[in-house]
Enzyme design. Sequence first.
Site, PDB file in Angstrom:
ATOM      1  CE  LYS A 110      62.446  23.707  62.142  1.00  0.00           C
ATOM      2  NZ  LYS A 110      63.720  24.178  61.579  1.00  0.00           N
ATOM      3  NE  ARG A 121      64.973  20.078  61.372  1.00  0.00           N
ATOM      4  CZ  ARG A 121      63.821  19.416  61.322  1.00  0.00           C
ATOM      5  NH1 ARG A 121      63.625  18.332  62.059  1.00  0.00           N
ATOM      6  NH2 ARG A 121      62.849  19.875  60.559  1.00  0.00           N
ATOM      7  N   GLY A 140      62.529  30.416  56.466  1.00  0.00           N
ATOM      8  CA  GLY A 140      63.657  30.778  55.617  1.00  0.00           C
ATOM      9  C   GLY A 140      64.588  31.810  56.222  1.00  0.00           C
ATOM     10  CG  MET A 173      66.905  32.287  62.070  1.00  0.00           C
ATOM     11  SD  MET A 173      66.553  32.211  63.795  1.00  0.00           S
ATOM     12  CE  MET A 173      65.206  31.092  63.821  1.00  0.00           C
ATOM     13  NE  ARG A 203      55.527  25.852  59.293  1.00  0.00           N
ATOM     14  CZ  ARG A 203      56.716  26.070  58.780  1.00  0.00           C
ATOM     15  NH1 ARG A 203      57.736  26.334  59.547  1.00  0.00           N
ATOM     16  NH2 ARG A 203      56.916  26.007  57.489  1.00  0.00           N
ATOM     17  CG  HIS A 262      43.914  65.887  52.608  1.00  0.00           C
ATOM     18  ND1 HIS A 262      43.458  65.644  51.323  1.00  0.00           N
ATOM     19  CD2 HIS A 262      42.859  66.329  53.315  1.00  0.00           C
ATOM     20  CE1 HIS A 262      42.180  65.962  51.275  1.00  0.00           C
ATOM     21  NE2 HIS A 262      41.790  66.387  52.464  1.00  0.00           N
ATOM     22  NE  ARG A 297      34.641  67.418  64.683  1.00  0.00           N
ATOM     23  CZ  ARG A 297      35.795  66.956  64.214  1.00  0.00           C
ATOM     24  NH1 ARG A 297      36.595  66.273  64.994  1.00  0.00           N
ATOM     25  NH2 ARG A 297      36.132  67.146  62.967  1.00  0.00           N
ATOM     26  CD  GLU A 337      39.233  66.785  70.074  1.00  0.00           C
ATOM     27  OE1 GLU A 337      39.695  66.149  69.123  1.00  0.00           O
ATOM     28  OE2 GLU A 337      38.323  67.614  69.941  1.00  0.00           O
ATOM     29  CB  SER A 376      33.125  60.946  71.413  1.00  0.00           C
ATOM     30  OG  SER A 376      33.675  60.246  70.322  1.00  0.00           O
ATOM     31  N   GLY A 411      38.606  61.427  71.121  1.00  0.00           N
ATOM     32  CA  GLY A 411      39.195  61.748  69.815  1.00  0.00           C
ATOM     33  C   GLY A 411      40.648  61.327  69.875  1.00  0.00           C
ATOM     34  CB  THR A 412      42.201  57.972  69.820  1.00  0.00           C
ATOM     35  OG1 THR A 412      41.619  57.598  68.576  1.00  0.00           O
ATOM     36  CG2 THR A 412      41.401  57.387  70.964  1.00  0.00           C
ATOM     37  CG  ASN A 413      44.474  61.996  64.697  1.00  0.00           C
ATOM     38  OD1 ASN A 413      45.632  61.600  64.810  1.00  0.00           O
ATOM     39  ND2 ASN A 413      44.099  62.882  63.794  1.00  0.00           N
ATOM     40  CG  ASP A 414      43.024  66.572  67.574  1.00  0.00           C
ATOM     41  OD1 ASP A 414      44.109  66.951  67.117  1.00  0.00           O
ATOM     42  OD2 ASP A 414      41.925  66.913  67.086  1.00  0.00           O
ATOM     43  CB  CYS A 461      35.000  59.361  66.818  1.00  0.00           C
ATOM     44  SG  CYS A 461      35.423  60.901  67.614  1.00  0.00           S
ATOM     45  CE1 TYR A 476      30.696  56.111  69.569  1.00  0.00           C
ATOM     46  CE2 TYR A 476      29.374  56.123  71.585  1.00  0.00           C
ATOM     47  CZ  TYR A 476      30.055  56.803  70.581  1.00  0.00           C
ATOM     48  OH  TYR A 476      30.102  58.166  70.586  1.00  0.00           O
TER      49      TYR A 476
HETATM   50  P1  ADP Z   1      63.264  25.050  58.105  1.00  0.00           P
HETATM   51  O1  ADP Z   1      63.093  25.661  59.440  1.00  0.00           O
HETATM   52  O2  ADP Z   1      63.799  25.980  57.080  1.00  0.00           O
HETATM   53  O3  ADP Z   1      62.059  24.270  57.679  1.00  0.00           O
HETATM   54  P2  ADP Z   1      64.450  22.516  58.844  1.00  0.00           P
HETATM   55  O4  ADP Z   1      65.220  22.485  60.106  1.00  0.00           O
HETATM   56  O5  ADP Z   1      63.090  21.954  58.896  1.00  0.00           O
HETATM   57  O6  ADP Z   1      64.477  23.986  58.271  1.00  0.00           O
HETATM   58  O7  ADP Z   1      65.341  21.717  57.791  1.00  0.00           O
HETATM   59  C1  ADP Z   1      65.504  22.022  56.454  1.00  0.00           C
HETATM   60  C2  ADP Z   1      65.196  20.807  55.594  1.00  0.00           C
HETATM   61  O8  ADP Z   1      65.966  19.685  55.998  1.00  0.00           O
HETATM   62  C3  ADP Z   1      63.771  20.398  55.689  1.00  0.00           C
HETATM   63  O9  ADP Z   1      63.322  20.002  54.418  1.00  0.00           O
HETATM   64  C4  ADP Z   1      63.792  19.242  56.636  1.00  0.00           C
HETATM   65  O10 ADP Z   1      62.722  18.363  56.412  1.00  0.00           O
HETATM   66  C5  ADP Z   1      65.129  18.594  56.304  1.00  0.00           C
HETATM   67  N1  ADP Z   1      65.662  17.883  57.470  1.00  0.00           N
HETATM   68  C6  ADP Z   1      65.890  18.421  58.679  1.00  0.00           C
HETATM   69  N2  ADP Z   1      66.337  17.469  59.528  1.00  0.00           N
HETATM   70  C7  ADP Z   1      66.385  16.331  58.843  1.00  0.00           C
HETATM   71  C8  ADP Z   1      66.756  14.991  59.193  1.00  0.00           C
HETATM   72  N3  ADP Z   1      67.139  14.676  60.432  1.00  0.00           N
HETATM   73  N4  ADP Z   1      66.684  14.048  58.245  1.00  0.00           N
HETATM   74  C9  ADP Z   1      66.286  14.361  56.997  1.00  0.00           C
HETATM   75  N5  ADP Z   1      65.932  15.600  56.608  1.00  0.00           N
HETATM   76  C10 ADP Z   1      65.976  16.568  57.526  1.00  0.00           C
HETATM   77 MG    MG Z   2      40.006  66.358  67.034  1.00  0.00          MG
HETATM   78 MG    MG Z   3      61.373  22.722  58.092  1.00  0.00          MG
END
Ligand code: ADP
Ligand code: MG
Ligand code: MG
Length: 895
Positions: free
Chosen positions: A18, A87, A96, A98, A331, A447, A630, A762, A781, A783-786, A849, A869
Site C-alpha cells: 500500500k 492504515r 481484510g 489487518m 494495487r 488410494h 516399467r 528412487e 527416471s 521416481g520422486t514419490n519413492d 515420473c 522431460y
Molecule cells: P484495506 O487494507 O482494508 O483496504 P485501507 O487502509 O485501504 O484498508 O482503509 C480502509 C478504508 O478506509 C478504505 O476504503 C480506504 O479507502 C479508506 N481510507 C483510508 N485512508 C483514508 C483517508 N486518508 N481518507 C479517506 N478514506 C480513507
Molecule cells: Mg516407485
Molecule cells: Mg484499502
Amino acid sequence: MFDFADGSREQVDLLGGKGANLAEMTKLGLPVPPGFTITTEACRYYLAQGEEPQSLRVQVTMALRRLEDQLGRRLGDVQDPLLVSVRSGAKFSMPGMMETVLNVGLNDYSVKGLADAAGDERFAWDSYRRLIQMFGRTVLGMPGALFEDALEAAKRRTGARTDVELPAEELTALVESFKQVVAAHTGREFPQDPREQLDMAMRAVFDSWNTERARIYRRRERIPHDLGTAVNVCAMVFGNLGETSGTGVCFTRDPATGKPGAYGDYLGNAQGEDVVAGIRNTLSLEDFARLDPASHAELTQVMRRLETHYRDLCDIEFTVERGKLWILQTRVGKRTAAAAFRIATQLIDERLITEDEALHRVTGEQLGQLLFPQFDADAQRELLTRGMAASPGAASGKLVFDSATAVEWAGRGEDVLLCRRETTPDDLAGMVAAAGVLTSRGGKTSHAAVVARGMGRTCVCGAEELDIDVETRTVKVNGTTLTEGDVVSIDGSTGEVFTGRLPVVASPVVNYLERGLDAALAEADPETADLVRAVDRLLRHADRTRRLRVRANADTAEDATRARDMGAEGIGLCRTEHMFLGERRVLIERLVLAEEAADREAALAELLPLQRADFVALLTEMDRLPVTIRLLDPPLHEFLPDRTELAVKVAVAEARGEADPEAERLLAAVDRLRETNPMLGLRGVRLGLLVPGLYAMQVRAIAEAAAERRNAGGAPIVEIMVPLVGSVMELHLIRDEIDQIITDIAESSGAQLEIPIGTMIELPRAALTARRVAEAAEFFSFGTNDLTQTTWGFSRDDVEASIFATYLEKGVFTVSPFESLDRDGVGALIRTAVASGRETRPTIKLGVCGEHGGDPESVHFFHDAGLDYVSCSPYRVPVARLEAGRAALAADTGL
Ligand code: ADP
Ligand code: MG
Ligand code: MG
C-alpha cells in the site's frame, strides 16, 4: 520513515504494497492525500522487542510536522483540525486481515472545529462516531457488536432506515453512548489526546500482523511470518460530506471474468469500507458518471494512467470530497483464473506487454482450475457433510457402494458416485465408471485420491461423518440415512458433499484440449471463446518457449489417447501392474503357487500373449512417440486374495469336515510372502532377480510387441525401465537377461529393435552412486514419490494422515514434500545424480515420473536441474507444459 513523496513502488519490502503504491502514485502526480509510511523494519523491531524503537517517536513527530506544515492544519486542532488515517499494509496484500483506523485526531473539541470548518455538524459527529467505533474495535479489541447494537438502537429510535438518515443531534448522542461503552468495557476513557490516538493506532496495526486470522491466511498463501507490516499515516479526505461526496472502488477490467472495460461500485455520502460492507445499495460506474460527470471523467483518466504505468489490471480505492476526486489506494488487482488468461492476452493485443510477460502472468495452478467442471455458483444447495478436497471437479450421481454396481449402472447410462470406506486396486473399474468417488477414510494421498487425480476423476475422501454399511447398502450421516440410488453431489475442490443433483458448468478449456480450437470455438459464446483463445495462445507460447519435454503417466491405450489430447509428447511411465488384475489375477496366483518350474512356465506362458496385446495397443496409440514401460514393481502378495477372507474360507471348509486345498495353499502362500514393511521388501528389481521368468516374460512381451508393430509398418519407440535399483550390480544382472531376449527376438522376427534400458532413481543409494549406475542405464527416471519416502524415511500412506498436519502447523515444512518437491533434501540427491550420471554417460536421458512432474513449483526445479522431460498424469500435462514454459522464461529473462 518515508514521506509518500519520497518513496517508490520498488520499495515494497520496506513500505509494504500500500505504502509503495501510494508513493508511486504521488510521484505520478495523481491526487493522493499526503502522508508518510512507517516501515516494516520498525514493525519487525516492535514485534521482536515488544516496544517501538526510541527514535521512532521523534521521526513520527518530524513527519507529522511536515504534513501539518504542508496542509496548514494541526493534528486534532480545535479550530480546523487535520485528521489522519492509520492504515496497515504488508508486502503481500492480505485483504481484510489487518486493521485501519480512520479520522484519528478527533476529540470532544476538534469535532466542533471540524463542524465549523466544514460547515456541517452532522458530518463532524458522524466522523467522530466512526473513529470511536473503529478505535474501539481494532485498537482496544472490543467486540464490534457493542457499537453496532447502539447504532441500530439509534436508527430505530429515529425511524432512520440507514446511517445517513441519522440527524446531527442523534449522532451527538450516539458519540456519547459510544464513549460510555468504551469506558464501561475497558475501564478507561476514550483517549482525547490526538497524538496518543495516533501512537496507539500505530501499535494496533503492528499487532494486527500477528492475529490468528492473519497467521492462518499467511499459512494458506505461503507468506512468511517474519515480514511485518508497514503503517501508512494519510491525511483524511471525506466522502461523508453530503450529497456531492462519496467513496468507491474500481477495477480497470473485470477481475471476475476478464471482460474489458472498467468495473466498479460507488456509494454517495459514505466513508471507508461502507462501499464494500453492503450497508446500502451501491451505484455502478455508469450511474456515478451521471451523478458526477467531472469526477467520473477524471477517474477514467486516472484508471488509464495507472493501467499504462503498471501495465496490468489495477484495483483502485477513491473518494470524492465535495466534487474533488482523491485516489487512496491502488494495487495490481487479484483476479480469477479465467480473468488472468483473458487479461494477459488483451494486454498483448494492446501492445502493453510482450507474450513472454503474458506467459509469466498466468500460472499452472490457474490453468488447473480452468480444467475442472464446477457447480453453478448460483444454484441452491444443501450441505450434507464435508471431507477432504482430494481431486477437484464437480460430480453428481446416484450413490453406489461397490465397484460392480457402479459398472453395471453406469453401463445403463446412469451417473453414479462410488461411495466406499476406502478404495483398493479392485475398485478401479468402478472408479472409472463413476462420475466421482467419495470415501469416509483416508487422506489426500489415499488410494482413492491418488487414482482419482490420475484419471481426472472428482474425489472427496475422508468424509468421516459418513457411516457406510455395504451390507444394507445405506449410509448414515448427521441423522440422515441415504440408500443406494439416492442422488448426491460432491465438490472435489472444496470437499463439500451436497444432497441432490446440483447443476454444473463444464470446462470449455477441456473441450478445447480434447477437440481442438475450432471445435471448441464453434459452440462457445463470445466470452467463453475469448477465454479459450487466450488459453490456446499462452499454452502455445509456453510450448515454443520451454525446453523440458512433457510426457504423461499412462497405463492403457485409452489413457494414452487422453494424454495425447492434453499435449503429451510421450509416455514417461507405463505401469504394468494393472495388467495383472481382474481375470488375470488367477494367473499370478498360479505363478506364486507354482512348485515346479513347469507350472511356473505354464502360468507365464499364458500371461505372455495378454501382455503383448496390451503393449501392441499402447504402441499403436503412441506410434512415433517414446513410451517408457516399467517392469513389475509391487510385491506379489498384493495380487493375492485378502488373508482374512482366505482364513475364513479354510476354517469354514474345515468346520464342515471338508477341505479346500486351493484356499489352503493360497493361505500358506500369503503367509509365506507376508512382509512387515512391504515398501522396503520384495519388490521392484528384487522381484526380477528372485522370481524366475517374470521379468523375462515382460521383456519378451514388450520386444515382441515392438517387433510386431515395426513389421506392420509402425514406428514404435519403446524403453524398458527397471524399478527400485539401488546398486549398479542389480541392473547388470537384469540387463544380461534382458539384452539376450531382445537380441533373440530381433533375430527371430527380422525386425530392427532398439530398446534402451534404463532405471528409476528412487533410492538414495542409486542417486549417490549414479556414476556407477549410469554404466548400465541408458536413461534415468526419477521416481520422486519413492525417493521422497526413502529419503525422509516416511511411509506416505502412514504419515500423511497422522503426522503432516502437525508438521505443517509447527513449520517443519510449509508444504507436503509429496505435493511439492523437497529441494533441499530430495532435490540435492537429484542434482547429484544428474551431474554424476552425465559424467559417465554424457548423452544419458533424464526424466521424472511421479506426481511432482505436474506440480508447478517442482517443474521449475526440474527445469533448473537440467532434466530432459517431466511425466505426470494426463490431466496435469497442460499445467506442466505451461509451467515448463514459465520456468524457461524465468531462467532466461529473469521474469
Ligand atoms: P484495506 O487494507 O482494508 O483496504 P485501507 O487502509 O485501504 O484498508 O482503509 C480502509 C478504508 O478506509 C478504505 O476504503 C480506504 O479507502 C479508506 N481510507 C483510508 N485512508 C483514508 C483517508 N486518508 N481518507 C479517506 N478514506 C480513507
Ligand atoms: Mg516407485
Ligand atoms: Mg484499502
